[in-house]
Design a protein around this motif. Sequence first.
Motif, PDB file in Angstrom:
ATOM      1  N   ALA A   1      -1.161   1.102 -13.360  1.00 15.98           N
ATOM      2  CA  ALA A   1      -1.047   2.262 -12.462  1.00 15.98           C
ATOM      3  C   ALA A   1      -2.422   2.926 -12.324  1.00 15.98           C
ATOM      4  CB  ALA A   1      -0.033   3.253 -13.024  1.00 15.98           C
ATOM      5  N   HIS A   2      -2.629   3.614 -11.220  1.00 18.45           N
ATOM      6  CA  HIS A   2      -3.892   4.322 -11.008  1.00 18.45           C
ATOM      7  C   HIS A   2      -3.708   5.749 -11.525  1.00 18.45           C
ATOM      8  CE1 HIS A   2      -4.907   1.469  -7.404  1.00 18.45           C
ATOM      9  NE2 HIS A   2      -4.114   0.887  -8.281  1.00 18.45           N
ATOM     10  N   PRO A   3      -4.732   6.537 -11.746  1.00 23.42           N
ATOM     11  CA  PRO A   3      -6.160   6.249 -11.599  1.00 23.42           C
ATOM     12  C   PRO A   3      -6.672   5.254 -12.644  1.00 23.42           C
ATOM     13  CG  PRO A   3      -5.742   8.618 -11.702  1.00 23.42           C
ATOM     14  CD  PRO A   3      -4.478   7.946 -12.064  1.00 23.42           C
TER      15      PRO A   3
ATOM     16  N   GLY B   1      -4.841  -5.632 -14.650  1.00 23.61           N
ATOM     17  CA  GLY B   1      -4.857  -6.824 -13.797  1.00 23.61           C
ATOM     18  C   GLY B   1      -5.182  -6.463 -12.359  1.00 23.61           C
ATOM     19  N   THR B   2      -5.655  -5.234 -12.122  1.00 30.04           N
ATOM     20  CA  THR B   2      -5.801  -4.777 -10.735  1.00 30.04           C
ATOM     21  C   THR B   2      -7.165  -5.110 -10.134  1.00 30.04           C
ATOM     22  OG1 THR B   2      -6.735  -2.651 -11.396  1.00 30.04           O
ATOM     23  CG2 THR B   2      -4.337  -2.771 -11.218  1.00 30.04           C
ATOM     24  N   ASP B   3      -7.172  -5.197  -8.818  1.00 33.00           N
ATOM     25  CA  ASP B   3      -8.421  -5.308  -8.070  1.00 33.00           C
ATOM     26  C   ASP B   3      -9.148  -3.961  -8.070  1.00 33.00           C
ATOM     27  OD1 ASP B   3      -6.242  -4.299  -6.705  1.00 33.00           O
ATOM     28  OD2 ASP B   3      -6.883  -5.019  -4.746  1.00 33.00           O
ATOM     29  N   THR B   4      -8.365  -2.886  -8.201  1.00 36.49           N
ATOM     30  CA  THR B   4      -8.928  -1.529  -8.144  1.00 36.49           C
ATOM     31  C   THR B   4      -9.921  -1.275  -9.278  1.00 36.49           C
ATOM     32  OG1 THR B   4      -6.877  -0.778  -7.162  1.00 36.49           O
ATOM     33  CG2 THR B   4      -8.282   0.907  -8.157  1.00 36.49           C
ATOM     34  N   GLU B   5      -9.575  -1.737 -10.487  1.00 36.70           N
ATOM     35  CA  GLU B   5     -10.463  -1.501 -11.633  1.00 36.70           C
ATOM     36  C   GLU B   5     -11.842  -2.111 -11.358  1.00 36.70           C
ATOM     37  OE1 GLU B   5      -9.128  -3.116 -15.376  1.00 36.70           O
ATOM     38  OE2 GLU B   5     -10.618  -1.965 -16.493  1.00 36.70           O
TER      39      GLU B   5
ATOM     40  N   VAL C   1      -8.676   6.437  -7.519  1.00 39.08           N
ATOM     41  CA  VAL C   1      -7.416   5.863  -7.039  1.00 39.08           C
ATOM     42  C   VAL C   1      -7.730   5.082  -5.768  1.00 39.08           C
ATOM     43  CG1 VAL C   1      -5.906   7.627  -8.023  1.00 39.08           C
ATOM     44  CG2 VAL C   1      -6.868   7.987  -5.746  1.00 39.08           C
ATOM     45  N   HIS C   2      -6.858   4.121  -5.462  1.00 36.27           N
ATOM     46  CA  HIS C   2      -7.159   3.201  -4.351  1.00 36.27           C
ATOM     47  C   HIS C   2      -5.870   2.720  -3.699  1.00 36.27           C
ATOM     48  CE1 HIS C   2      -7.784  -1.381  -3.668  1.00 36.27           C
ATOM     49  NE2 HIS C   2      -8.133  -0.771  -2.550  1.00 36.27           N
ATOM     50  N   ASN C   3      -5.824   2.771  -2.404  1.00 37.28           N
ATOM     51  CA  ASN C   3      -4.786   2.079  -1.636  1.00 37.28           C
ATOM     52  C   ASN C   3      -5.450   0.921  -0.947  1.00 37.28           C
ATOM     53  OD1 ASN C   3      -2.808   4.869  -0.330  1.00 37.28           O
ATOM     54  ND2 ASN C   3      -2.562   3.658  -2.174  1.00 37.28           N
ATOM     55  N   GLY C   4      -4.822  -0.257  -0.989  1.00 37.61           N
ATOM     56  CA  GLY C   4      -5.367  -1.399  -0.254  1.00 37.61           C
ATOM     57  C   GLY C   4      -5.592  -2.593  -1.150  1.00 37.61           C
ATOM     58  N   ILE C   5      -6.435  -3.492  -0.680  1.00 36.60           N
ATOM     59  CA  ILE C   5      -6.658  -4.762  -1.381  1.00 36.60           C
ATOM     60  C   ILE C   5      -8.147  -5.099  -1.374  1.00 36.60           C
ATOM     61  CG2 ILE C   5      -6.312  -7.270  -1.176  1.00 36.60           C
ATOM     62  CD1 ILE C   5      -3.527  -6.587   0.033  1.00 36.60           C
TER      63      ILE C   5
ATOM     64  N   MET D   1       0.831  -1.189   0.000  1.00 37.02           N
ATOM     65  CA  MET D   1       0.000   0.000   0.000  1.00 37.02           C
ATOM     66  C   MET D   1       0.875   1.252   0.000  1.00 37.02           C
ATOM     67  SD  MET D   1      -2.232   1.329   3.093  1.00 37.02           S
ATOM     68  CE  MET D   1      -2.954  -0.265   3.297  1.00 37.02           C
ATOM     69  N   CYS D   2       0.543   2.191  -0.875  1.00 35.13           N
ATOM     70  CA  CYS D   2       1.402   3.366  -0.945  1.00 35.13           C
ATOM     71  C   CYS D   2       0.683   4.650  -0.635  1.00 35.13           C
ATOM     72  CB  CYS D   2       2.071   3.395  -2.270  1.00 35.13           C
ATOM     73  SG  CYS D   2       3.334   2.198  -2.118  1.00 35.13           S
ATOM     74  N   GLY D   3       0.637   5.573  -1.590  1.00 37.32           N
ATOM     75  CA  GLY D   3       0.119   6.875  -1.212  1.00 37.32           C
ATOM     76  C   GLY D   3      -1.018   7.371  -2.074  1.00 37.32           C
TER      77      GLY D   3
ATOM     78  N   GLY E   1      -4.322  11.896  -6.917  1.00 38.35           N
ATOM     79  CA  GLY E   1      -3.060  11.288  -7.347  1.00 38.35           C
ATOM     80  C   GLY E   1      -2.741  10.051  -6.530  1.00 38.35           C
ATOM     81  N   HIS E   2      -1.812   9.248  -7.046  1.00 36.94           N
ATOM     82  CA  HIS E   2      -1.577   7.922  -6.443  1.00 36.94           C
ATOM     83  C   HIS E   2      -0.156   7.459  -6.692  1.00 36.94           C
ATOM     84  CE1 HIS E   2      -2.081   3.417  -6.346  1.00 36.94           C
ATOM     85  NE2 HIS E   2      -2.895   3.730  -5.350  1.00 36.94           N
ATOM     86  N   THR E   3       0.477   6.872  -5.698  1.00 35.60           N
ATOM     87  CA  THR E   3       1.674   6.062  -5.934  1.00 35.60           C
ATOM     88  C   THR E   3       1.284   4.638  -5.592  1.00 35.60           C
ATOM     89  OG1 THR E   3       2.439   6.726  -3.738  1.00 35.60           O
ATOM     90  CG2 THR E   3       3.508   7.775  -5.621  1.00 35.60           C
ATOM     91  N   ARG E   4       1.653   3.714  -6.480  1.00 39.84           N
ATOM     92  CA  ARG E   4       1.137   2.338  -6.362  1.00 39.84           C
ATOM     93  C   ARG E   4       2.210   1.360  -5.908  1.00 39.84           C
ATOM     94  NH1 ARG E   4       0.334  -2.111 -10.689  1.00 39.84           N
ATOM     95  NH2 ARG E   4      -1.204  -3.447  -9.675  1.00 39.84           N
ATOM     96  N   TRP E   5       1.846   0.491  -5.013  1.00 36.65           N
ATOM     97  CA  TRP E   5       2.673  -0.665  -4.689  1.00 36.65           C
ATOM     98  C   TRP E   5       1.815  -1.855  -5.097  1.00 36.65           C
ATOM     99  CZ3 TRP E   5       7.411  -0.812  -1.657  1.00 36.65           C
ATOM    100  CH2 TRP E   5       7.901  -2.108  -1.522  1.00 36.65           C
ATOM    101  N   ALA E   6       2.148  -2.446  -6.237  1.00 38.47           N
ATOM    102  CA  ALA E   6       1.284  -3.455  -6.844  1.00 38.47           C
ATOM    103  C   ALA E   6       0.990  -4.623  -5.901  1.00 38.47           C
ATOM    104  CB  ALA E   6       1.947  -3.985  -8.102  1.00 38.47           C
ATOM    105  N   THR E   7      -0.288  -4.937  -5.754  1.00 39.61           N
ATOM    106  CA  THR E   7      -0.667  -6.178  -5.064  1.00 39.61           C
ATOM    107  C   THR E   7      -1.347  -7.122  -6.053  1.00 39.61           C
ATOM    108  OG1 THR E   7      -2.854  -5.388  -4.426  1.00 39.61           O
ATOM    109  CG2 THR E   7      -1.060  -4.958  -2.877  1.00 39.61           C
ATOM    110  N   HIS E   8      -2.071  -6.575  -7.023  1.00 39.67           N
ATOM    111  CA  HIS E   8      -2.768  -7.377  -8.026  1.00 39.67           C
ATOM    112  C   HIS E   8      -2.440  -6.806  -9.401  1.00 39.67           C
ATOM    113  CE1 HIS E   8      -4.908  -8.206  -4.351  1.00 39.67           C
ATOM    114  NE2 HIS E   8      -5.517  -9.228  -4.922  1.00 39.67           N
ATOM    115  N   GLY E   9      -1.681  -7.562 -10.184  1.00 43.59           N
ATOM    116  CA  GLY E   9      -1.256  -7.053 -11.491  1.00 43.59           C
ATOM    117  C   GLY E   9       0.135  -6.467 -11.377  1.00 43.59           C
TER     118      GLY E   9
HETATM  119  N1  GLU Z   1      -4.357  -3.311  -4.895  1.00 42.33           N
HETATM  120  C1  GLU Z   1      -4.157  -2.161  -5.719  1.00 42.33           C
HETATM  121  C2  GLU Z   1      -3.261  -2.470  -6.914  1.00 42.33           C
HETATM  122  O1  GLU Z   1      -2.580  -3.476  -6.935  1.00 42.33           O
HETATM  123  C3  GLU Z   1      -3.637  -0.956  -4.922  1.00 42.33           C
HETATM  124  C4  GLU Z   1      -2.221  -1.122  -4.445  1.00 42.33           C
HETATM  125  C5  GLU Z   1      -1.764   0.076  -3.576  1.00 42.33           C
HETATM  126  O2  GLU Z   1      -2.247   0.206  -2.443  1.00 42.33           O
HETATM  127  O3  GLU Z   1      -0.900   0.836  -4.038  1.00 42.33           O
HETATM  128  O4  GLU Z   1      -3.260  -1.709  -7.833  1.00 42.33           O
END
Ligand code: GLU
Length: 357
Positions: free
Chosen positions: A87-89, A125-129, A100-104, A1-3, A72-80
């Motif tokens: 990348a988000h948005p 490949g994201t859960d966010t989409e 934009v989304h942080n989390g899972i 999770m990032c910012g 705005g968003h900085t992403r730490w990939a969890t899905h994809g």
């Molecule tokens: N689960 C989301 C992704 O993989 C958000 C990751 C995040 O918190 O940066 O895109």
Amino acid sequence: MCGIVGYIGNEQAAPIILEGLSKLEYRGYDSAGIAVREGDSEIEIVKAKGRLKALSDKTNSGQTLLGSCGIGHTRWATHGEPSEENAHPHCSDDCCVVAVHNGIIENYQELKEKLIKKDYSFYSGTDTEVAVKLIDYYYKKYFGNPIDAINRSMVRIRGSYALAVMFKDCPDEIYVARKDSPMILGLENEEAYFASDVPAILKYTRNVYYIGNLEIGKLQKGQITFFNIDGDEIQKDLTEITWDADAAEKSGFEHFMIKEIHEQPKAVSETLNSVLLNGKINLSKAGLTDDDIRDISQIYIVACGSAYHVGVAAQYVIEDLARIPVRVELASEFRYRGPLLDKKGLVIIISQSGEDC
Ligand code: GLU
């Protein structure tokens, strides 16, 4: 999770958002993105893989993205994988909903299948989409009420999120919601801000609201309104942040190390959440069935630096609980020394920074 960082006010949003994201860089990330609009103009989205500087260069430090409302968003990939596409948005096909989304989102697969049946397509490949398209689905189904659409989505989504959403039909408004992921909102004269951590907005305001789990915030110029999951308006008090910028980066702790020690329960639960399916650990996404796991004869943990020490701690625990022999290997040596690997061996590679060892 990032910012995540967002702004609405009388200034240009992009430079404020880029600066805010830079204050969260220490958390690590693999890509970044931003969405900005002015009034009822189209929402413009720019994304870049890699450092925030790549996004900043693409937008000439935010100067080419005009608009006083943005996320705005900085992403730490969890899905994809880390990529510009992921990348988000993310946005709905007609760009009606941008978020934009942080989390899972734990149940993203199940929600995605339902949405595919409703003719939704997916490009990342994201859960966010999936969350974005779920909000879009409810928004359209229940006649364009953002609060209602987000609330209905929150009822369906399992997992953790700090979400920020812009709706094409709602100029000069940003909607945020959270569950188990951090988010604060700031207010100063005609400006409203949100961020996943205080340092991102401390330069602009010290007056913040804390938003609770399953609550929604609606940001407008100089005004933030809160709603509960029933859609009823709720009142919140502004809190003044008294830490200096240096202490704020450490959430008031004296050192990053103490801060990170206090974050451990949350870090462990978020890591576990990413492999939980219906309350049970399920490693099928990592390509491991229960039979594969039963068949493992030897475990190799490969890591460098402090991650190597984590490996040594894991060695004691795994050998004790699973009774499978574990070897911990220094990553810098491992690839060069032609190690003898058992065919039924499992290799676990640990990288704290997210980079290749
Ligand atoms: N689960 C989301 C992704 O993989 C958000 C990751 C995040 O918190 O940066 O895109």
